[in-house]
Design a protein around this motif. Structure first.
Motif, PDB file in Angstrom:
ATOM      1  N   VAL A  78      -4.869   2.042  15.652  1.00 44.21           N
ATOM      2  CA  VAL A  78      -4.893   2.702  14.454  1.00 44.21           C
ATOM      3  C   VAL A  78      -3.089   3.906  15.478  1.00 44.21           C
ATOM      4  CG1 VAL A  78      -4.892   4.092  13.408  1.00 44.21           C
ATOM      5  CG2 VAL A  78      -6.777   2.679  13.974  1.00 44.21           C
ATOM      6  N   GLU A 118      -1.750   7.321   4.986  1.00 41.46           N
ATOM      7  CA  GLU A 118      -2.968   7.363   5.609  1.00 41.46           C
ATOM      8  C   GLU A 118      -3.127   4.893   5.142  1.00 41.46           C
ATOM      9  OE1 GLU A 118      -8.125   7.736   4.308  1.00 41.46           O
ATOM     10  OE2 GLU A 118      -6.770   9.313   4.857  1.00 41.46           O
ATOM     11  N   GLU A 119      -2.698   5.099   4.022  1.00 42.41           N
ATOM     12  CA  GLU A 119      -2.671   3.537   3.438  1.00 42.41           C
ATOM     13  C   GLU A 119      -1.199   2.680   4.755  1.00 42.41           C
ATOM     14  OE1 GLU A 119      -1.049   1.076  -0.467  1.00 42.41           O
ATOM     15  OE2 GLU A 119      -0.804   3.218  -0.708  1.00 42.41           O
ATOM     16  N   LEU A 121      -1.064   3.359   8.050  1.00 44.25           N
ATOM     17  CA  LEU A 121      -1.670   3.404   9.041  1.00 44.25           C
ATOM     18  C   LEU A 121      -2.811   2.286   9.000  1.00 44.25           C
ATOM     19  CD1 LEU A 121      -2.399   7.245  10.513  1.00 44.25           C
ATOM     20  CD2 LEU A 121      -0.935   4.948  11.284  1.00 44.25           C
ATOM     21  N   TYR A 122      -3.384   2.303   7.452  1.00 49.40           N
ATOM     22  CA  TYR A 122      -4.599   1.229   7.603  1.00 49.40           C
ATOM     23  C   TYR A 122      -3.907  -0.145   7.397  1.00 49.40           C
ATOM     24  CZ  TYR A 122      -8.063  -1.483   5.558  1.00 49.40           C
ATOM     25  OH  TYR A 122      -8.768  -2.341   5.149  1.00 49.40           O
ATOM     26  N   SER A 125      -2.456  -1.423  11.381  1.00 48.63           N
ATOM     27  CA  SER A 125      -3.946  -1.417  11.927  1.00 48.63           C
ATOM     28  C   SER A 125      -4.595  -2.473  11.509  1.00 48.63           C
ATOM     29  CB  SER A 125      -4.778  -0.392  11.623  1.00 48.63           C
ATOM     30  OG  SER A 125      -4.639   0.881  11.887  1.00 48.63           O
ATOM     31  N   ARG A 155      -7.172  11.427  10.581  1.00 45.96           N
ATOM     32  CA  ARG A 155      -6.999  10.518   9.760  1.00 45.96           C
ATOM     33  C   ARG A 155      -6.966   9.153  10.620  1.00 45.96           C
ATOM     34  NH1 ARG A 155      -0.705  11.303   8.774  1.00 45.96           N
ATOM     35  NH2 ARG A 155      -1.537  13.252   8.023  1.00 45.96           N
ATOM     36  N   GLN A 156      -6.515   8.800  11.454  1.00 42.76           N
ATOM     37  CA  GLN A 156      -6.842   8.032  12.931  1.00 42.76           C
ATOM     38  C   GLN A 156      -8.054   7.226  12.618  1.00 42.76           C
ATOM     39  OE1 GLN A 156      -4.434   9.341  16.133  1.00 42.76           O
ATOM     40  NE2 GLN A 156      -4.439   7.153  16.501  1.00 42.76           N
ATOM     41  N   ARG A 158     -10.434   8.283  10.134  1.00 42.08           N
ATOM     42  CA  ARG A 158     -10.965   7.598   9.004  1.00 42.08           C
ATOM     43  C   ARG A 158     -10.845   6.220   8.775  1.00 42.08           C
ATOM     44  NH1 ARG A 158      -9.244  12.600   6.746  1.00 42.08           N
ATOM     45  NH2 ARG A 158      -7.015  11.866   6.142  1.00 42.08           N
ATOM     46  N   VAL A 159      -8.875   5.735   8.833  1.00 41.79           N
ATOM     47  CA  VAL A 159      -8.911   4.411   8.766  1.00 41.79           C
ATOM     48  C   VAL A 159      -9.008   3.500   9.885  1.00 41.79           C
ATOM     49  CG1 VAL A 159      -6.279   3.612   9.249  1.00 41.79           C
ATOM     50  CG2 VAL A 159      -6.623   5.093   8.344  1.00 41.79           C
TER      51      VAL A 159
END
Length: 406
Positions: A78, A118-119, A121-122, A125, A155-156, A158-159
């Motif tokens: 991530v 967050e979106e 990063l998701y 990843s 944040r990382q 959570r992703v």
């Protein structure tokens, strides 16, 4: 009582990787396996399948090989940003340490990751995860460490949790706040360690975002004493520890990890006999990362012979990250472990199954055995060594993750 619905895979050869089976790869020829829900409930010779499973759906494995699902026990999946220019610099002779000292390396990824939502990063990843899924990886560890502040580290993590919830893979998360010193703490590394211990770990632990705590014990990162502070904080919150150690020098981070009953010590190019003995006594797994060794063009090989002779379990992982190991293939890591580090194909496969599970503290994964999770891969091969010898082919003919047929 009525038997639960289940499946029988028969007409297969099984590489159980079970230490109780003394044959190479824990082999069962002409075998069968019975699965109910997400669990293996029977393994053995095809002609010995108990009659109580006669009503189960039967699936012909066509004389293929069945292995445990592959486990990548060390990744940095991530992140945001791109460090391809650093690859060019290293090819021109600039060292990894020099790049880091000039504000590149991890710091450039930190800046990009802090700016990413967050979106974003998701989505980034998830796209990186697909190649691993396609080659039979059913479990992966994902570290933070590219935020270096509480907001981005959370944040990382959570992703990483979301990836495990939405995609067919088990994700174990690791907090790596002690990855490198963030720019705002330059000249004040002790203050940053206190921030990790007093603010970051308590918040992350209370939110249930991390399954383990990691730290980079190295001259370009943090000292033995600073990492010990981090491990004391982890102990307070009953979180297991692991360590990046002995990659560029020997600060005896492996000994420190063993002192805290660490799950693993990773990299280990400069590991000495003192560290090996400590890891053996503590049951700490040696996780080797041939992708980083290869990509950084290192020349000091981890002491594989001594680890083998001491009986220290050896895991293999991709260390997938944007700088030192941008290689999204655990199969390639198995191949490199043999060609670069002189492991045997059986040791390489053990390193991505049974020993990798140990490195993540997973007691019911990485082995094909009754009561273990049904994480399995069916391969159109004639011998398990093909999975290590060949790269890019063959692909799995079937992947099963926690009993789900993918």
């Amino acid at each position: 009582m009525k038997q639960p619905a289940g499946k029988i895979i028969h007409h297969i050869n099984i590489a159980t990787m079970d230490p109780d089976n003394r044959l190479p790869y824990g082999t069962i020829h002409t075998g069968a396996i019975v699965i109910s829900d997400d669990t293996i409930i029977w393994v053995g010779k095809e002609q010995e399948v108990p009659n109580c499973y006669a009503s189960y759906e039967k699936i012909d494995g066509n004389n293929q090989w069945l292995t445990p699902g592959l486990i990548d026990c060390h990744t940095h999946l991530v992140f945001a940003g791109n460090r391809a220019q650093e690859f060019e610099q290293r090819l021109q002779g600039v060292s990894y340490e020099k790049i880091a000292s000039q504000g590149g390396g991890i710091q450039s990824t930190v800046r990009a990751t802090r700016q990413a939502s967050e979106e974003t990063l998701y989505n980034l990843s998830a796209s990186r995860l697909f190649p691993f899924l396609a080659e039979g990886v059913t479990t992966m560890e994902i570290k933070s460490g590219y935020g270096l502040n509480l907001e981005t580290e959370c944040r990382q993590l959570r992703v990483a949790r979301l990836l495990g919830e939405n995609l067919p893979i088990t994700i174990k998360t690791t907090f790596l706040g002690a990855h490198t010193l963030p720019e705002e703490f330059y000249g004040h590394s002790d203050d940053y360690i206190e921030h990790i211990c007093n603010d970051m770990i308590p918040t992350i632990a209370s939110a249930g975002l991390a399954d383990a705590i990691d730290a980079f014990c190295e001259r370009i990162a943090f000292s033995y004493e600073q990492v010990q502070q981090v491990f004391e904080a982890a102990k307070k919150y009953r979180l297991p520890v692991k360590i990046h150690a002995e990659q560029l020098s020997n600060l005896h981070g492996s000994v420190l990890s063993a002192k805290y009953q660490g799950l693993s010590a990773d990299h280990l190019e400069h590991l000495d006999q003192i560290g090996i003995n400590a890891m053996k006594s503590a049951g700490t797994v040696a996780t080797l990362l041939p992708g980083a060794f290869y990509n950084l063009r290192e020349t000091v090989i981890p002491p594989v012979t001594q680890l083998r002779e001491a009986g220290v379990p050896i895991a293999i992982a991709s260390d997938f990250n944007p700088g030192s190991s941008p290689l999204a293939s655990l199969r390639l890591m198995m191949h490199m472990a043999c060609t670069l580090f002189r492991l045997t194909p059986e040791e390489a496969l053990l390193g991505c199954t049974r020993n990798a599970a140990m490195a993540l503290g997973l007691s019911q994964m990485g082995v094909i055995r009754e009561g273990y999770k049904a994480d399995l891969v069916l391969w159109p091969i004639e011998h398990p060594a093909e999975l290590v010898c060949h790269f890019g082919t063959p692909s799995p003919s079937q992947i099963i993750q926690h009993g789900r047929w993918l």
